[in-house]
Design a protein around this motif. Structure first.
Motif, PDB file in Angstrom:
ATOM      1  N   GLU A 172       0.832  -1.216   0.000  1.00  0.00           N
ATOM      2  CA  GLU A 172       0.000   0.000   0.000  1.00  0.00           C
ATOM      3  C   GLU A 172       0.860   1.258   0.000  1.00  0.00           C
ATOM      4  O   GLU A 172       1.673   1.468   0.898  1.00  0.00           O
ATOM      5  CB  GLU A 172      -0.868   0.014   1.259  1.00  0.00           C
ATOM      6  CG  GLU A 172      -1.894  -1.087   1.297  1.00  0.00           C
ATOM      7  CD  GLU A 172      -2.485  -1.225   2.683  1.00  0.00           C
ATOM      8  OE1 GLU A 172      -1.702  -1.418   3.636  1.00  0.00           O
ATOM      9  OE2 GLU A 172      -3.707  -1.131   2.802  1.00  0.00           O
ATOM     10  N   ILE A 173       0.662   2.079  -1.040  1.00  0.00           N
ATOM     11  CA  ILE A 173       1.290   3.402  -1.078  1.00  0.00           C
ATOM     12  C   ILE A 173       0.234   4.394  -1.565  1.00  0.00           C
ATOM     13  O   ILE A 173      -0.711   3.994  -2.246  1.00  0.00           O
ATOM     14  CB  ILE A 173       2.546   3.449  -1.998  1.00  0.00           C
ATOM     15  CG1 ILE A 173       2.233   2.911  -3.398  1.00  0.00           C
ATOM     16  CG2 ILE A 173       3.706   2.696  -1.380  1.00  0.00           C
ATOM     17  CD1 ILE A 173       3.390   3.052  -4.375  1.00  0.00           C
ATOM     18  N   PRO A 174       0.361   5.673  -1.211  1.00  0.00           N
ATOM     19  CA  PRO A 174      -0.670   6.634  -1.620  1.00  0.00           C
ATOM     20  C   PRO A 174      -0.557   6.971  -3.103  1.00  0.00           C
ATOM     21  O   PRO A 174       0.216   7.849  -3.482  1.00  0.00           O
ATOM     22  CB  PRO A 174      -0.391   7.859  -0.737  1.00  0.00           C
ATOM     23  CG  PRO A 174       1.055   7.760  -0.387  1.00  0.00           C
ATOM     24  CD  PRO A 174       1.409   6.299  -0.392  1.00  0.00           C
ATOM     25  N   CYS A 175      -1.316   6.289  -3.933  1.00  0.00           N
ATOM     26  CA  CYS A 175      -1.132   6.437  -5.372  1.00  0.00           C
ATOM     27  C   CYS A 175      -2.335   5.863  -6.107  1.00  0.00           C
ATOM     28  O   CYS A 175      -2.721   4.721  -5.854  1.00  0.00           O
ATOM     29  CB  CYS A 175       0.139   5.671  -5.764  1.00  0.00           C
ATOM     30  SG  CYS A 175       0.663   5.956  -7.455  1.00  0.00           S
ATOM     31  N   ASN A 176      -2.915   6.643  -7.035  1.00  0.00           N
ATOM     32  CA  ASN A 176      -4.041   6.090  -7.794  1.00  0.00           C
ATOM     33  C   ASN A 176      -4.135   6.476  -9.274  1.00  0.00           C
ATOM     34  O   ASN A 176      -5.208   6.372  -9.863  1.00  0.00           O
ATOM     35  CB  ASN A 176      -5.362   6.437  -7.093  1.00  0.00           C
ATOM     36  CG  ASN A 176      -5.692   7.915  -7.187  1.00  0.00           C
ATOM     37  OD1 ASN A 176      -4.903   8.711  -7.680  1.00  0.00           O
ATOM     38  ND2 ASN A 176      -6.870   8.297  -6.734  1.00  0.00           N
ATOM     39  N   PRO A 184       3.607   5.346 -11.806  1.00  0.00           N
ATOM     40  CA  PRO A 184       4.918   5.899 -11.443  1.00  0.00           C
ATOM     41  C   PRO A 184       5.887   4.814 -10.994  1.00  0.00           C
ATOM     42  O   PRO A 184       7.095   5.020 -10.999  1.00  0.00           O
ATOM     43  CB  PRO A 184       4.610   6.838 -10.284  1.00  0.00           C
ATOM     44  CG  PRO A 184       3.136   7.011 -10.260  1.00  0.00           C
ATOM     45  CD  PRO A 184       2.546   5.798 -10.900  1.00  0.00           C
ATOM     46  N   GLY A 185       5.368   3.650 -10.620  1.00  0.00           N
ATOM     47  CA  GLY A 185       6.233   2.565 -10.171  1.00  0.00           C
ATOM     48  C   GLY A 185       6.586   1.597 -11.282  1.00  0.00           C
ATOM     49  O   GLY A 185       7.284   0.617 -11.052  1.00  0.00           O
ATOM     50  N   ASP A 204      -9.879   5.459  -0.526  1.00  0.00           N
ATOM     51  CA  ASP A 204      -8.559   5.484   0.109  1.00  0.00           C
ATOM     52  C   ASP A 204      -7.492   5.168  -0.947  1.00  0.00           C
ATOM     53  O   ASP A 204      -7.366   4.034  -1.402  1.00  0.00           O
ATOM     54  CB  ASP A 204      -8.510   4.448   1.238  1.00  0.00           C
ATOM     55  CG  ASP A 204      -7.154   4.432   1.940  1.00  0.00           C
ATOM     56  OD1 ASP A 204      -6.248   5.187   1.522  1.00  0.00           O
ATOM     57  OD2 ASP A 204      -7.001   3.664   2.899  1.00  0.00           O
ATOM     58  N   ILE A 205      -6.706   6.196  -1.290  1.00  0.00           N
ATOM     59  CA  ILE A 205      -5.754   6.028  -2.395  1.00  0.00           C
ATOM     60  C   ILE A 205      -4.581   5.108  -2.041  1.00  0.00           C
ATOM     61  O   ILE A 205      -3.733   4.828  -2.877  1.00  0.00           O
ATOM     62  CB  ILE A 205      -5.227   7.379  -2.929  1.00  0.00           C
ATOM     63  CG1 ILE A 205      -4.427   8.139  -1.860  1.00  0.00           C
ATOM     64  CG2 ILE A 205      -6.354   8.240  -3.459  1.00  0.00           C
ATOM     65  CD1 ILE A 205      -3.652   9.339  -2.428  1.00  0.00           C
ATOM     66  N   ASN A 206      -4.535   4.649  -0.786  1.00  0.00           N
ATOM     67  CA  ASN A 206      -3.496   3.688  -0.400  1.00  0.00           C
ATOM     68  C   ASN A 206      -3.875   2.241  -0.719  1.00  0.00           C
ATOM     69  O   ASN A 206      -3.050   1.345  -0.594  1.00  0.00           O
ATOM     70  CB  ASN A 206      -3.205   3.800   1.098  1.00  0.00           C
ATOM     71  CG  ASN A 206      -2.514   5.106   1.432  1.00  0.00           C
ATOM     72  OD1 ASN A 206      -1.303   5.215   1.368  1.00  0.00           O
ATOM     73  ND2 ASN A 206      -3.304   6.121   1.761  1.00  0.00           N
TER      74      ASN A 206
END
Lengths: 163, 360
Positions: free
Chosen positions: A36-40, A79-80, A56-58
């Motif tokens: 989980e990371i803050p990214c959507n 981005p990853g 929840d963007i996580n």
């Protein structure tokens, strides 16, 4: 181990792949987002409601394979660089795999390059069957490789030797 | 003495967003930036950002500067920029001193200040850590991505946080070999998507390792690393050697807080925020009235959070000096919600446990 090495286990990888029946029907996204990371942006980019993260963007993205057209827009937005597209509909002996590739030189269609697994090991040679780098991809080119079917779950990267 | 309504110290992501927010509210903003150009660390960040649309997710840092400068330009009648200028002091009587280039010293008085000075790289102690070729990872990123200079040919990266992982990837994009990434922690600190991306290029990530020494005469020629136990003590006999001409140190950042401390803001050491940070209220105002702070100087986080903090601090600072717009509550709530979203995951929980200790 994953958190020590960056190498996901076979079980983790398999958990992200849709069924082989779905893969054989046509291109579909595999999102290797394990933590989980803050990214959507993948959810924002998808026009087919195939990627769901929610409020929840996580939250780890969930792929609805039936909605996915394999358009690959999410590949260039992640981005990853965690997304690839797999397609088993074209041949019984090979699969097509689309990966983001941000290195020079870019391979050319028809080239044979090294196919690497998630540890960067050279596991097979693959044929380049597509290279897309339009402005809308914002410098994240997408390379399509054709690989032997048995490498479907292991192939994750390529290495292009500079000439 | 120069008069300013709202002085913003630092033109990085937090400072630029504070300026946009305040200028949009109608405040006259003066941005002072130490470098010749605005953008702070964004100008070397060639990777795509995480977060969501409102924090420019999927956009590369280098392009976010452009977006922010265009946004700022909409309010240009309210904005003045002094680049190549370093704020060198903030005094109890409210006087702020600054230096333009090398010898033009002047004083500023401002109704309110937003300190957005960012953070600086921590160092690591080991024998010969002063050999040429041993860099901060941020310095290498600047060399490569701003100045187009390759730092060397074979790199050992020390630190598997996001900066270490990202700079390793960018070194490889520049055609530089990265022999390994090591970290004393037992787990990779950065986002695992970044780690996997580098690992699948064949670069080993060695957790529970530290640098034992660097070897070389005029520059680094070899790095010796060794394993550490769970108390970070070196384990004998576990040494590995690498022939490298560059070692990058990426062992974290710490808030650049001297101006706030000098001004007399109450500071507190908070490990989760990576160093001494100012106590503040929910509007990012410090314990000294009309002195606000935003971005990494209030605790080291991702640039996405720094930008939202900047927007929020700029909005509140402008309101405090008489520019409270009708949509103040709406804008403020939006920023608060964005920060909550960015901080609601596992990484964010750690940050929040630090923030709890400084919000008064």
């Amino acid at each position: 181990m994953f958190e020590k090495t960056g190498i996901p286990s076979k079980e983790m990888v398999m958990g992200k792949f849709p069924s082989i029946e779905r893969i054989n029907k046509g291109p579909v996204a595999v999102i290797e987002c394990y933590k989980e990371i803050p990214c959507n942006p993948c959810e924002t980019a998808c026009k087919f409601d195939a990627i769901n993260i929610g409020e929840d963007i996580n939250t780890i993205p969930a792929v609805t394979s039936d909605n996915c057209t394999g358009c690959a827009i999410c590949l260039t937005k992640c981005p990853g660089l965690a997304i690839m597209i797999v397609d088993g509909s074209k041949s019984e002996t090979t699969v097509l795999i689309k990966i983001p590739y941000e290195f020079l030189p870019l391979p050319k269609v028809g080239d044979t390059v090294m196919g690497l697994d998630r540890e960067g090991r050279h596991i097979t040679d693959v044929k380049i069957v597509g290279v897309l780098n339009p402005k809308s991809f914002d410098r994240t080119p997408i390379v399509t490789v054709e690989a032997g079917r048995k490498y479907l779950y292991d192939l994750r990267n390529i290495k292009v030797e500079a000439k | 003495m120069r008069q300013a309504e709202l002085l913003i110290i630092g033109g990085g992501p937090a400072g630029l967003c504070a300026a946009i927010s305040a200028a949009k509210s109608g405040a006259k903003v003066l941005i002072i930036e130490r470098n010749k150009y605005l953008g702070g660390q964004l100008v070397k960040q060639t990777h795509m950002f995480f977060g969501s649309e409102k924090q420019y997710a999927s956009t590369r840092g280098i392009d976010i500067t452009e977006i922010l400068l265009n946004e700022l330009d909409k309010y240009k009648e309210n904005v003045e920029i002094l680049a190549d200028t370093t704020v060198v002091g903030m005094y109890e009587d409210g006087i702020i001193t600054a230096l333009y280039k090398e010898d033009d010293f002047f004083k500023i008085s401002a109704k309110a200040v937003v300190v957005a000075t960012g953070a600086f790289e921590k160092s690591l102690a080991f024998p010969n850590n002063d050999l040429p070729g041993i860099y901060g990872a941020g310095a290498v990123q600047t060399l490569m991505n701003v100045h187009g200079v390759k730092p060397g040919n074979k790199v050992l990266m020390v630190g598997a946080g996001n900066i270490g992982l990202i700079v390793s990837y960018q070194l490889m994009q520049a055609g530089v070999e990265v022999v390994a990434i090591l970290d004393a922690a037992s787990k990779i600190g950065g986002y695992l998507v970044h780690a996997s991306k580098i690992r699948r290029m064949g670069v080993p990530i060695l957790t529970s390792y530290t640098v034992k020494e660097a070897i070389g005469k005029d520059f680094i020629e070899k790095a010796v690393i060794c394993q550490v136990d769970d108390k970070f003590q070196p384990i004998e006999g576990t040494e590995k050697e690498f022939d490298v001409d560059v070692m990058c140190i990426s062992v974290g950042l710490t808030p650049l807080n001297e101006l706030l401390a000098m001004r007399g803001c109450q500071m507190k050491y908070v490990p989760q925020l990576s160093g001494f940070v100012p106590l503040r209220n929910e509007n990012y105002e410090t314990t000294i009235e009309n002195i606000f702070a935003a971005g990494d100087t209030t605790g080291v986080e991702e640039a996405s959070a720094a930008m939202v903090e900047g927007y929020l601090a700029g909005l509140c600072a402008a309101a405090k000096i008489g520019y409270k717009t009708d949509d103040f509550d709406e804008r403020k709530n939006d920023f608060v919600k964005q920060l909550d979203a960015l901080r609601s995951g596992p990484v964010g929980k750690h940050i929040l446990s630090g923030i709890e200790q400084i919000v008064v």
